[in-house]
Design a protein around this motif. Structure first.
Motif, PDB file in Angstrom:
ATOM      1  N   TYR A  21      -5.641  -1.506  -6.547  1.00 57.22           N
ATOM      2  CA  TYR A  21      -6.662  -0.528  -6.169  1.00 57.22           C
ATOM      3  C   TYR A  21      -6.075   0.878  -6.330  1.00 57.22           C
ATOM      4  O   TYR A  21      -4.934   1.130  -5.929  1.00 57.22           O
ATOM      5  CB  TYR A  21      -7.057  -0.683  -4.706  1.00 57.22           C
ATOM      6  N   THR A  39     -11.529   3.164  -7.061  1.00 65.88           N
ATOM      7  CA  THR A  39     -12.511   3.473  -6.029  1.00 65.88           C
ATOM      8  C   THR A  39     -12.668   4.974  -5.897  1.00 65.88           C
ATOM      9  O   THR A  39     -11.698   5.699  -5.602  1.00 65.88           O
ATOM     10  CB  THR A  39     -12.088   2.856  -4.685  1.00 65.88           C
ATOM     11  N   THR A  41      -3.872  11.510  -6.641  1.00 67.84           N
ATOM     12  CA  THR A  41      -3.299  10.337  -5.966  1.00 67.84           C
ATOM     13  C   THR A  41      -2.134   9.729  -6.729  1.00 67.84           C
ATOM     14  O   THR A  41      -1.073   9.458  -6.169  1.00 67.84           O
ATOM     15  CB  THR A  41      -4.387   9.264  -5.772  1.00 67.84           C
ATOM     16  N   ARG A  47       0.431   5.329   0.256  1.00 66.15           N
ATOM     17  CA  ARG A  47      -0.649   6.237   0.663  1.00 66.15           C
ATOM     18  C   ARG A  47      -0.098   7.638   0.899  1.00 66.15           C
ATOM     19  O   ARG A  47       1.017   7.812   1.385  1.00 66.15           O
ATOM     20  CB  ARG A  47      -1.287   5.701   1.952  1.00 66.15           C
ATOM     21  N   ILE A  93      -2.167  -1.082  -3.481  1.00 69.01           N
ATOM     22  CA  ILE A  93      -3.195  -0.100  -3.159  1.00 69.01           C
ATOM     23  C   ILE A  93      -2.507   1.259  -3.206  1.00 69.01           C
ATOM     24  O   ILE A  93      -1.498   1.472  -2.530  1.00 69.01           O
ATOM     25  CB  ILE A  93      -3.806  -0.320  -1.763  1.00 69.01           C
ATOM     26  N   VAL A 115      -7.401   4.784  -5.270  1.00 70.27           N
ATOM     27  CA  VAL A 115      -8.448   5.453  -4.509  1.00 70.27           C
ATOM     28  C   VAL A 115      -8.223   6.962  -4.565  1.00 70.27           C
ATOM     29  O   VAL A 115      -7.107   7.436  -4.327  1.00 70.27           O
ATOM     30  CB  VAL A 115      -8.444   4.982  -3.040  1.00 70.27           C
ATOM     31  N   THR A 120       0.857  -1.179   0.000  1.00 72.76           N
ATOM     32  CA  THR A 120       0.000   0.000   0.000  1.00 72.76           C
ATOM     33  C   THR A 120       0.897   1.234   0.000  1.00 72.76           C
ATOM     34  O   THR A 120       1.823   1.338   0.816  1.00 72.76           O
ATOM     35  CB  THR A 120      -0.915   0.025   1.232  1.00 72.76           C
ATOM     36  N   GLU A 131      -3.440   5.106  -2.559  1.00 70.99           N
ATOM     37  CA  GLU A 131      -4.576   5.759  -1.906  1.00 70.99           C
ATOM     38  C   GLU A 131      -4.271   7.206  -1.566  1.00 70.99           C
ATOM     39  O   GLU A 131      -3.197   7.530  -1.036  1.00 70.99           O
ATOM     40  CB  GLU A 131      -4.929   4.995  -0.624  1.00 70.99           C
ATOM     41  N   LYS A 141     -13.944   8.307  -4.141  1.00 71.78           N
ATOM     42  CA  LYS A 141     -13.969   8.665  -2.728  1.00 71.78           C
ATOM     43  C   LYS A 141     -14.596  10.047  -2.554  1.00 71.78           C
ATOM     44  O   LYS A 141     -14.381  10.941  -3.380  1.00 71.78           O
ATOM     45  CB  LYS A 141     -12.530   8.664  -2.196  1.00 71.78           C
TER      46      LYS A 141
END
Length: 661
Positions: A509, A531, A489, A450, A482, A511, A448, A484, A533
């Motif tokens: 993913y 995704t 992003t 982020r 991921i 996001v 991930t 995010e 948001k």
């Protein structure tokens, strides 16, 4: 262990490279099982297959059987469609084997594998096993399974496509235990997965992230299993087909079943149990189901046996449509056509048990101008830092070693308007990235990344763009991530306007809410979940892509992916043209094809930006489905079949194989 596809010594001779003790440049070769197959028991420490033995590439039945039945450990790469002769043949696999398909090319046709009493430490992965069906539904005469296990232990069945067999797809029988079945596509069959055929109650198994579709029974049927942990599976009965599922997950005999965060769609009797069996349900989703949906009794604490991370049940259909079954990045050589150089591996662990305690320190240790791959294994944990891979350090892989992409997190909270500590100004959008990649031939997987900048708490700040991942290099392969953030992003960029930067992202993913996939790269996002948001103030509305493509290049191709998110219907655009710096010579491009669009997507999905009309640039769709899809029209251009033929993934990659190098 290094391997490649060297010269064939003779007809029918498998290709092999032996380098015991070294580390493979292909990250998949070091993958090990999770779930109960990871537990140390019965004299076996987890499940790692043939790792440490030689790797062979096979294309014939004779070679496959020779190495699968050998006493020594082997990693056996199946690089062709191999037809069983006679039909229904099940190769008797010996212990300490990995049998893996090379990308999506490894097929076993008309038969399968048998693991007998005491066989252990076996991985069957990334294969398509199919077509032993003899034309008789619920066939009682042909016991021809894809994978049958009688008394085996420590087996991992992962990322396969099993279908259209005469009998079962998977049979786990006669006290087979320490079994994990994960990330498979299972279907088009009478019987999917039978477990039991024993009076003993000793077996322990994990079944997670499998897409079970169009199967009448045994989905799975679980008889006399001491601990059965089923989570994040997707069971689907498609209406109007010839196959109707009679039941879903079935707990029989003295089974204790823990059933978590799975998604059941259209099934009759989705969860059933005998009066003597247990089912403890947590967090499952049922849509369009009918009949028995039962729970009761006591289960067990799976985390007392192994760590795991649950995905939200609502995300499971999209996640498995994108990620279940064979993958192009598994079983493929690090360098196509030649033996790959052994990779250097650096380890990062927050607790000090690795070589480094931060990811950046490991990157700093990579020699400038390196010519062979350096793999940075990042152990589970949250790493609060920024990471930059400079342009003079190519061939770097950063990969999480946990059982889930959620286990290893790199995060930070800079925004475009954040002041630099040295007082030299603000970071700007590109400088805000948590992870910045400027080196060619970079890979990342199972992580991930982020940016956790808090917009609500920083409203006084000018510049809320906050990048999680920035790439500015050619041949960047991203798998199982991921990424995010909120605004901006994922920045997919190039080193300069005149330099090509290709990116291939899959099984991931992304996001965000505003322009959260943006830049001038030539980028493919395939089999992923995008995704949508809400913004910091709880409102819905935004833009997925903001390409700034040069006129002579390809921009963003989003293929076979799913757009979802808990936002209002009709609140998001698929994209808008970013003419960076007001450059009218740019020709931004986004194509979204063969994807599932949620109701959040506007019926006029493209919009203008900063005075530039999207209609003057390149925005289109092709064969999308879902409530957010729509018919072609002036505000919604669709590609013709002929146009779509020129907008395939291979056209974007332009001769680059993301699995190589």
């Amino acid at each position: 262990m290094a391997w490649g596809t060297g010269a064939v010594a003779g007809a029918g001779t498998p290709e092999r490279v032996v380098a015991a003790g070294s580390v493979s440049a292909a990250g998949w070769a070091d993958d090990v099982a999770d779930g109960f197959a990871s537990v140390n028991a019965l004299g076996q420490n987890g499940t790692y297959g043939g790792r440490g033995g030689p790797t062979v590439t096979v294309r014939t039945l004779a070679d496959l059987e020779r190495y699968a039945t050998a006493a020594e450990p082997y990693v056996i790469v199946v690089a062709a469609a191999i037809t069983m002769n006679p039909k229904g043949k099940e190769i008797k696999v010996a212990s300490d084997k990995t049998i893996v398909g090379s990308g999506t090319s490894g097929h076993i046709v008309g038969g399968g594998f048998f693991l007998g009493q005491g066989v252990h430490n076996v991985i069957i992965r990334n294969l398509t096993i199919r077509d032993s069906y003899e034309g008789v539904w619920n066939d009682k005469d042909h016991d021809w399974d894809a994978i049958q296990m009688d008394g085996a232990h420590h087996v991992w069945i992962d990322h396969n496509d099993l279908r259209n067999m005469a009998d079962g797809l998977i049979d786990s029988r006669k006290d087979t235990t320490y079994l994990t079945v994960s990330w498979n596509r299972l279907g088009n069959n009478n019987k999917t997965f039978g477990i039991g055929w024993t009076e003993n109650v000793t077996a322990e198994l994990t079944v997670h992230h499998n897409w079970i579709r169009e199967s009448e029974q045994r989905n799975p049927s679980t008889d006399n299993v001491a601990r059965a942990h089923l989570y994040n599976n997707y069971l689907q009965d498609v209406p109007g087909t010839a196959i109707t599922t009679s039941y879903g997950n079935y707990s029989r005999g003295a089974t204790r079943m823990l059933l978590e965060n799975s998604y059941f769609e259209g099934l009759k009797n989705p969860v059933t149990r005998d009066a003597t069996a247990s089912v403890v349900q947590r967090g499952n989703v049922f849509t369009g189901t009918s009949g028995r949906n039962e729970s009761g009794g006591t289960a067990f604490d799976a985390r007392a046996h192994y760590p795991y991370t649950l995905d939200a049940a609502a995300d499971v259909p999209a996640l498995l449509r994108a990620g279940a079954g064979p993958r192009s990045t598994i079983g493929t050589a690090a360098t196509a056509g030649t033996a790959a150089a052994a990779a250097t591996t650096l380890t990062v662990a927050k607790d000090g048990t690795g070589q480094f305690t931060s990811v950046q320190k490991a990157v700093d240790a990579v020699p400038a101008g390196n010519t062979s791959r350096v793999v940075i294994d990042v152990r589970p944990g949250v790493y609060r830092e920024t990471v930059k891979v400079p342009s003079n350090k190519p061939y770097v892989t950063i990969q999480g070693t946990g059982g889930s992409r959620k286990d290893t997190v790199i995060t930070y909270g800079n925004a475009a308007g954040t002041q630099k500590p040295d007082g030299s100004g603000t970071y700007g959008t590109s400088g805000s990235a948590t992870v910045a990649v400027e080196a060619a031939d970079f890979r990342a997987r199972n992580l991930t990344v982020r940016n956790d900048f808090d917009e609500a708490a920083n409203q006084q700040l000018s510049g809320h763009q906050a990048v999680a991942l920035r790439t500015a290099a050619d041949r960047v392969a991203l798998d199982g991530l991921i990424v995010e953030g909120d605004q901006d992003t994922l920045l997919l960029d190039t080193p300069s306007k005149s330099v090509l930067g290709r990116v291939h992202m899959t099984n991931s993913y992304i996001v965000g809410n505003v322009d959260f996939v943006f830049g001038r790269a030539t980028a493919v996002i395939d089999r992923s979940v995008i995704t949508l948001k809400k913004r910091w103030n709880g409102t819905s509305g935004g833009y997925v892509t903001a390409p700034s493509t040069a006129a002579d290049r390809k921009g963003f191709l989003i293929s076979r992916s799913t757009f979802n998110g808990e936002v209002s219907a009709g609140s998001f655009h698929l994209g808008r043209p970013w003419h960076a710096g007001g450059d009218a010579a740019l020709d931004p491009q986004t194509t979204v094809r063969d994807s599932t669009l949620s109701a959040a997507v506007k019926q006029a999905p493209w919009t203008d930006m900063s005075g530039f009309s999207w209609k003057d640039d390149r925005f289109a769709e092709y064969r999308n489905t879902g409530p957010g899809a729509g018919a072609a029209g002036p505000d919604r251009p669709h590609l013709t079949d002929a146009q779509a033929a020129d907008q395939e993934i291979a056209d974007w990659l332009a001769g680059w194989d993301p699995a190589a190098g």
